[in-house]
Design a protein around this motif. Sequence first.
Motif, PDB file in Angstrom:
ATOM      1  N   ASP A 387      13.426  23.562  35.472  1.00  0.00           N
ATOM      2  CA  ASP A 387      13.074  24.514  36.924  1.00  0.00           C
ATOM      3  C   ASP A 387      11.868  23.395  37.773  1.00  0.00           C
ATOM      4  O   ASP A 387      12.158  23.809  38.754  1.00  0.00           O
ATOM      5  N   MET A 388      11.535  22.567  37.028  1.00  0.00           N
ATOM      6  CA  MET A 388      10.214  22.149  38.131  1.00  0.00           C
ATOM      7  C   MET A 388      10.870  21.514  38.939  1.00  0.00           C
ATOM      8  O   MET A 388      10.495  21.441  40.909  1.00  0.00           O
ATOM      9  N   GLN A 389      12.455  20.447  39.117  1.00  0.00           N
ATOM     10  CA  GLN A 389      13.184  20.563  40.579  1.00  0.00           C
ATOM     11  C   GLN A 389      13.321  21.458  40.822  1.00  0.00           C
ATOM     12  O   GLN A 389      14.021  21.153  41.723  1.00  0.00           O
ATOM     13  N   MET A 390      14.167  22.797  40.956  1.00  0.00           N
ATOM     14  CA  MET A 390      14.833  23.483  41.310  1.00  0.00           C
ATOM     15  C   MET A 390      13.137  23.905  41.878  1.00  0.00           C
ATOM     16  O   MET A 390      13.897  24.304  43.194  1.00  0.00           O
ATOM     17  N   LEU A 391      12.154  24.367  41.493  1.00  0.00           N
ATOM     18  CA  LEU A 391      10.918  24.762  42.480  1.00  0.00           C
ATOM     19  C   LEU A 391      10.264  23.631  43.260  1.00  0.00           C
ATOM     20  O   LEU A 391      10.330  24.480  44.858  1.00  0.00           O
ATOM     21  N   GLU A 392      10.496  22.254  42.990  1.00  0.00           N
ATOM     22  CA  GLU A 392      10.720  20.987  43.898  1.00  0.00           C
ATOM     23  C   GLU A 392      11.952  21.540  45.219  1.00  0.00           C
ATOM     24  O   GLU A 392      11.204  21.541  46.847  1.00  0.00           O
ATOM     25  N   GLN A 393      12.193  21.568  44.930  1.00  0.00           N
ATOM     26  CA  GLN A 393      14.098  22.469  45.992  1.00  0.00           C
ATOM     27  C   GLN A 393      13.445  23.068  46.924  1.00  0.00           C
ATOM     28  O   GLN A 393      14.089  22.474  48.688  1.00  0.00           O
ATOM     29  N   LYS A 394      13.139  23.713  46.820  1.00  0.00           N
ATOM     30  CA  LYS A 394      12.511  25.179  46.907  1.00  0.00           C
ATOM     31  C   LYS A 394      11.660  24.917  48.082  1.00  0.00           C
ATOM     32  O   LYS A 394      11.219  26.176  49.146  1.00  0.00           O
ATOM     33  N   LEU A 395      10.828  24.167  48.118  1.00  0.00           N
ATOM     34  CA  LEU A 395       9.476  24.225  48.884  1.00  0.00           C
ATOM     35  C   LEU A 395      10.099  23.091  50.177  1.00  0.00           C
ATOM     36  O   LEU A 395      10.892  22.038  49.898  1.00  0.00           O
ATOM     37  N   ASN A 399       4.461  22.787  52.353  1.00  0.00           N
ATOM     38  CA  ASN A 399       4.160  22.623  51.387  1.00  0.00           C
ATOM     39  C   ASN A 399       4.303  21.090  50.370  1.00  0.00           C
ATOM     40  O   ASN A 399       3.811  20.684  49.153  1.00  0.00           O
ATOM     41  N   LEU A 406       3.749  18.765  42.353  1.00  0.00           N
ATOM     42  CA  LEU A 406       4.966  19.093  40.730  1.00  0.00           C
ATOM     43  C   LEU A 406       6.667  17.343  40.002  1.00  0.00           C
ATOM     44  O   LEU A 406       6.556  17.342  39.788  1.00  0.00           O
TER      45      LEU A 406
END
Length: 582
Positions: A387-395, A399, A406
């Motif tokens: 989940d953290m990797q997916m969130l990092e890709q969306k930033l 940011n 992250l």
Amino acid sequence: MSDQGGNPRIFLSTVQPRPNQQRLVMAVMLASVVVFVAVLPFAQWQLAQVWGFIPVYESAVVINDLVTAAMLVGQFTLLRSPGLLALSSGYFFTATVAAVHMLSFPGLFSASGLLNAGPQTTAWLYMFWHGGFPVSLIAYALLQENARTRHIRLRRVVYPVLWAACVVLILTYGLTALATHPSLLPIIMRGHGYTGAMSSTVGIVWLLNVLAAAILWRHRGHSLLNLWCAVVAVTSVFEVALSAMFNHGRFDLGFYAGRAYGLVASGFVLVALIIEHARLYAMLVKALDSESAARTRALDKTQQLNEANEHLEQRVKDRTAQLSVTNVELRQEIAERKRAEQALERSREELRELATISSRAREEERRRLSRELHDELAQSLAALKVDMQMLEQKLDAANKPVADRLSSMEQAVDDMIGATRRLASDLRPSMLDDLGLVPACRWLVESFQRRHRIRCELTITPEHFELPEPFASTVYRVLQECLANVARHAGASTVQVRLVYDVPTVQLSVQDDGIGFDPAHPRKDLSFGLVGLRERAYLVRGSLSIESSPEAGTLIDLTIPQTMTAATEAPLPAPGAQPRAI
């Protein structure tokens, strides 16, 4: 077969000659040589015909030889030596032939002699007489010398003696019959003089005596009897030389001197035997006196012992009464101790069973915690990382600080996942349950090498085998604890691990080349680990030995015989169950 006569060194035929006895024999032989040399030049002097000389001389020879033969037979009955039987037979032969020679001597009892004798009879009987006796001397010497026959002890006594006597009598009869038939033998006498054939005949007889003298002289040191027989043989050589070789015929000086030699020779062994019997009799009297004195002392001691025995019996009775009371009390105490020991043994077994159940419960709890850490916490952390990797890709780029934060959080989650997996493996490696003991041990050794940079050599024999619980867990945990101790305390550069399964025994040995320690005084932080190892071995009825010394490394050896059955298969107590009373 043991010697029948007691100590064999007391007999003439077995005792070795002393120096003074050897000197006596040498003096006798020297005297014989001197007399022979003195008489030899006058051997052909013709003397008066003393007809009484022959019966007196030969009667003495017969008596001497018969007594000698009887005494030798007496020694044979004690020692049962074949050599003594041969020698006694030789003396019996000379006695019988001498008697026949006396009866057949011409002009003594009749003009031509008794027994249908002819002019050649006595001459040939003399040759047979003095040729047969050295043969018996040679037989005696060879039988005594031969290692195989010297130690032979005949089982029976009467039959060999009777057979030997019969053989001698038959031989004497045959030779007498041969000598009374002049046509069967060469003529060696003409009147009272010798013919040419006498020289060759008497030469053979003389050589036989010389041969007997040489053989006996060679073996003279074996016994005193051998020494005197050598003297007899030498004297017989002089007798034959004077009475048949260097003289002219009957009734000359050589004729009388030679027969005097024969009479003296026949008495040598007899005198030695008589002296021996006198010595034995003196020893017997001395032994009887000693026995009588010893018997008197024994009677006195027996009287004292009887008195002491009566006193002792009374004390024993009193003591027995006391011991009977004490014995009853002791039996009661022994029975109580046996009951206490049985109760203690039952308590030990119950404690072992309880400890086994507790150990299995700990292993089950470790397995459960390891599964939960691996299946739940590690999986949750892995999902959080995704989940953290997916969130990092969306930033977006604006940011950037959040993305960096992250990324550091992802690294922390990776560390947490590694720590979780390591904790799960330490608690209970899933490989032990899924693949078995051998792969788990290989994985543990490889992990130990990677983690601590210590060279580890693993040997497993056979390469693939399975162990049931709790043996597999015990072996794995002992190996795990040993490697942990090596990493913490040993300071080693190499570790050798050897796992051998020889049905039904499992043996694990761990040896390092570290600093070692004194097993009698281990460090406190190390002693707890060693106690844990011994406890694990004790729970499966195994044995654990520790060999170490300072600066010499450490060897830990675990042996499990796999004799436990029901105790290891007992079910775990249900949750909330009451503990078993001990």
